[in-house]
Design a protein around this motif. Structure first.
Motif, PDB file in Angstrom:
ATOM      1  N   HIS A 154       0.858  -1.178   0.000  1.00  0.00           N
ATOM      2  CA  HIS A 154       0.000   0.000   0.000  1.00  0.00           C
ATOM      3  C   HIS A 154       0.894   1.227   0.000  1.00  0.00           C
ATOM      4  N   GLU A 155       0.289   2.373  -0.119  1.00  0.00           N
ATOM      5  CA  GLU A 155       1.068   3.609  -0.222  1.00  0.00           C
ATOM      6  C   GLU A 155       1.803   3.880   1.083  1.00  0.00           C
ATOM      7  N   MET A 156       3.109   4.146   0.964  1.00  0.00           N
ATOM      8  CA  MET A 156       3.929   4.419   2.132  1.00  0.00           C
ATOM      9  C   MET A 156       4.746   5.681   1.892  1.00  0.00           C
ATOM     10  N   GLN A 157       5.111   6.338   2.975  1.00  0.00           N
ATOM     11  CA  GLN A 157       5.863   7.586   2.902  1.00  0.00           C
ATOM     12  C   GLN A 157       7.354   7.305   2.980  1.00  0.00           C
ATOM     13  N   ILE A 158       8.122   7.936   2.098  1.00  0.00           N
ATOM     14  CA  ILE A 158       9.577   7.816   2.171  1.00  0.00           C
ATOM     15  C   ILE A 158      10.075   8.631   3.363  1.00  0.00           C
ATOM     16  N   VAL A 159      10.779   7.981   4.296  1.00  0.00           N
ATOM     17  CA  VAL A 159      11.259   8.667   5.499  1.00  0.00           C
ATOM     18  C   VAL A 159      12.781   8.694   5.573  1.00  0.00           C
ATOM     19  N   GLY A 160      13.447   8.075   4.616  1.00  0.00           N
ATOM     20  CA  GLY A 160      14.902   8.103   4.628  1.00  0.00           C
ATOM     21  C   GLY A 160      15.486   7.322   3.467  1.00  0.00           C
ATOM     22  N   THR A 161      16.777   7.538   3.238  1.00  0.00           N
ATOM     23  CA  THR A 161      17.540   6.752   2.268  1.00  0.00           C
ATOM     24  C   THR A 161      18.841   6.329   2.925  1.00  0.00           C
ATOM     25  N   HIS A 162      19.451   5.298   2.388  1.00  0.00           N
ATOM     26  CA  HIS A 162      20.726   4.822   2.942  1.00  0.00           C
ATOM     27  C   HIS A 162      21.541   4.176   1.835  1.00  0.00           C
ATOM     28  N   GLN A 163      22.821   4.514   1.788  1.00  0.00           N
ATOM     29  CA  GLN A 163      23.740   3.818   0.897  1.00  0.00           C
ATOM     30  C   GLN A 163      24.532   2.814   1.719  1.00  0.00           C
ATOM     31  N   PHE A 228       7.433  -0.676   8.167  1.00  0.00           N
ATOM     32  CA  PHE A 228       8.513  -0.127   7.362  1.00  0.00           C
ATOM     33  C   PHE A 228       8.789  -1.075   6.208  1.00  0.00           C
ATOM     34  N   ALA A 229       9.200  -0.516   5.090  1.00  0.00           N
ATOM     35  CA  ALA A 229       9.689  -1.313   3.965  1.00  0.00           C
ATOM     36  C   ALA A 229      10.972  -0.673   3.460  1.00  0.00           C
ATOM     37  N   ILE A 230      11.935  -1.497   3.118  1.00  0.00           N
ATOM     38  CA  ILE A 230      13.175  -1.021   2.515  1.00  0.00           C
ATOM     39  C   ILE A 230      13.191  -1.490   1.071  1.00  0.00           C
ATOM     40  N   GLU A 231      13.358  -0.529   0.152  1.00  0.00           N
ATOM     41  CA  GLU A 231      13.289  -0.839  -1.265  1.00  0.00           C
ATOM     42  C   GLU A 231      14.599  -0.478  -1.969  1.00  0.00           C
ATOM     43  N   ARG A 232      14.960  -1.302  -2.941  1.00  0.00           N
ATOM     44  CA  ARG A 232      16.064  -0.993  -3.844  1.00  0.00           C
ATOM     45  C   ARG A 232      15.541  -1.108  -5.267  1.00  0.00           C
ATOM     46  N   GLU A 233      15.659  -0.035  -6.012  1.00  0.00           N
ATOM     47  CA  GLU A 233      15.183   0.015  -7.393  1.00  0.00           C
ATOM     48  C   GLU A 233      13.726  -0.429  -7.485  1.00  0.00           C
ATOM     49  N   GLU A 234      12.915   0.099  -6.553  1.00  0.00           N
ATOM     50  CA  GLU A 234      11.469  -0.113  -6.492  1.00  0.00           C
ATOM     51  C   GLU A 234      11.081  -1.551  -6.173  1.00  0.00           C
ATOM     52  N   LYS A 235      12.013  -2.364  -5.688  1.00  0.00           N
ATOM     53  CA  LYS A 235      11.706  -3.721  -5.258  1.00  0.00           C
ATOM     54  C   LYS A 235      11.934  -3.829  -3.755  1.00  0.00           C
ATOM     55  N   THR A 236      10.959  -4.391  -3.047  1.00  0.00           N
ATOM     56  CA  THR A 236      11.050  -4.481  -1.594  1.00  0.00           C
ATOM     57  C   THR A 236      12.039  -5.573  -1.195  1.00  0.00           C
ATOM     58  N   CYS A 237      13.017  -5.190  -0.381  1.00  0.00           N
ATOM     59  CA  CYS A 237      14.051  -6.108   0.093  1.00  0.00           C
ATOM     60  C   CYS A 237      13.793  -6.557   1.524  1.00  0.00           C
ATOM     61  N   PHE A 238      13.028  -5.755   2.277  1.00  0.00           N
ATOM     62  CA  PHE A 238      12.861  -6.010   3.712  1.00  0.00           C
ATOM     63  C   PHE A 238      11.581  -5.352   4.170  1.00  0.00           C
TER      64      PHE A 238
END
Length: 245
Positions: A154-163, A228-238
């Motif tokens: 569902h729609e989620m808000q971006i709250v951070g990024t991490h490299q 929370f969801a962690i995404e890389r290149e629009e794919k959920t990793c966690f």
């Protein structure tokens, strides 16, 4: 390594909580709680001859797929906790391991983990190559509720990024499982952490992330849960689901 002379199918291990493992309020960090639980699991695997070193002979390793933690209270600095662990099931490439944390006779935390055998060369799951029949499997469960499917569709808000940095990596050469939790909790309202409001959390690991990958951290909060969801290149990793009191 061969099976240790003191190996038993149920392990109890004591840990003293150090100041390095605590938040400013003196309570154990949720991330370090997970580290203690996983170190206990690793010790049991080593004693039983199915540790990382043993498995690397066949280019295999255990990787965490799911983890559920239920908390009555967190331990504090200088308290000594006892972690009890046993294997609930181990078939082919999958295993459920249970863990409980006690202070004296009081159970304060229950945890269940779901592991997969992972080939570190092909980066694919495969059946465990080592014998494990000497591990008795126990039907006892450590949590009140089983694993659940976290709904992050569902729609989620971006709250951070991490490299992903070198300090995020583990011996399997991908981001360590506890790091995902750390990245999410760093985006959470501090009052929830400081006031020990989290009474359970559950994590699903879907895809590995590696050095220099950039991920987005997304959040959705409802009356009952924070997801929370962690995404890389629009794919959920966690995915992480927190239940707060």
């Amino acid at each position: 390594m061969p099976i240790a002379p003191n190996f038993t199918s149920r392990l109890e291990q004591d840990w003293e909580i150090t100041f390095l493992q605590c938040y400013p309020n003196g309570y154990l960090k949720y991330t370090d709680l997970c580290n203690i639980l996983q170190l206990t699991a690793a010790l049991h695997a080593e004693l039983g001859g199915i540790s990382f070193s043993d498995m690397q002979v066949n280019h295999q390793a255990w990787v965490l797929s799911r983890m559920r933690v239920e908390i009555s209270r967190l331990p504090k600095w200088k308290e000594v906790v006892t972690v009890k662990t046993w294997i609930n099931s181990l078939e082919n490439s999958r295993s459920i391991r249970c863990m409980e944390m006690y202070i004296g006779d009081e159970k304060i935390i229950g945890c269940e983990t779901f592991w997969a055998v992972f080939n570190t060369q092909t980066r694919r799951p495969e059946n465990l190559a080592l014998p494990h029949e000497h591990f008795e499997k126990f039907a006892d469960r450590a949590t009140l509720h089983p694993f659940s499917k976290i709904d992050f569709q569902h729609e989620m808000q971006i709250v951070g990024t991490h490299q992903v940095k070198l300090s995020d990596l583990d011996i399997v050469n991908h981001a360590n499982s506890v790091k995902y939790l750390e990245w999410c909790l760093d985006c959470l309202d501090l009052a929830i952490i400081h006031n020990q409001k989290i009474d359970s959390f559950e994590m699903n690991y879907l895809k590995e992330v590696s050095l220099n990958d950039t991920v987005e951290i997304k959040q959705k909060t409802s009356e009952e849960n924070t997801i929370f969801a962690i995404e890389r290149e629009e794919k959920t990793c966690f995915a992480l689901q927190l239940h707060c009191s």
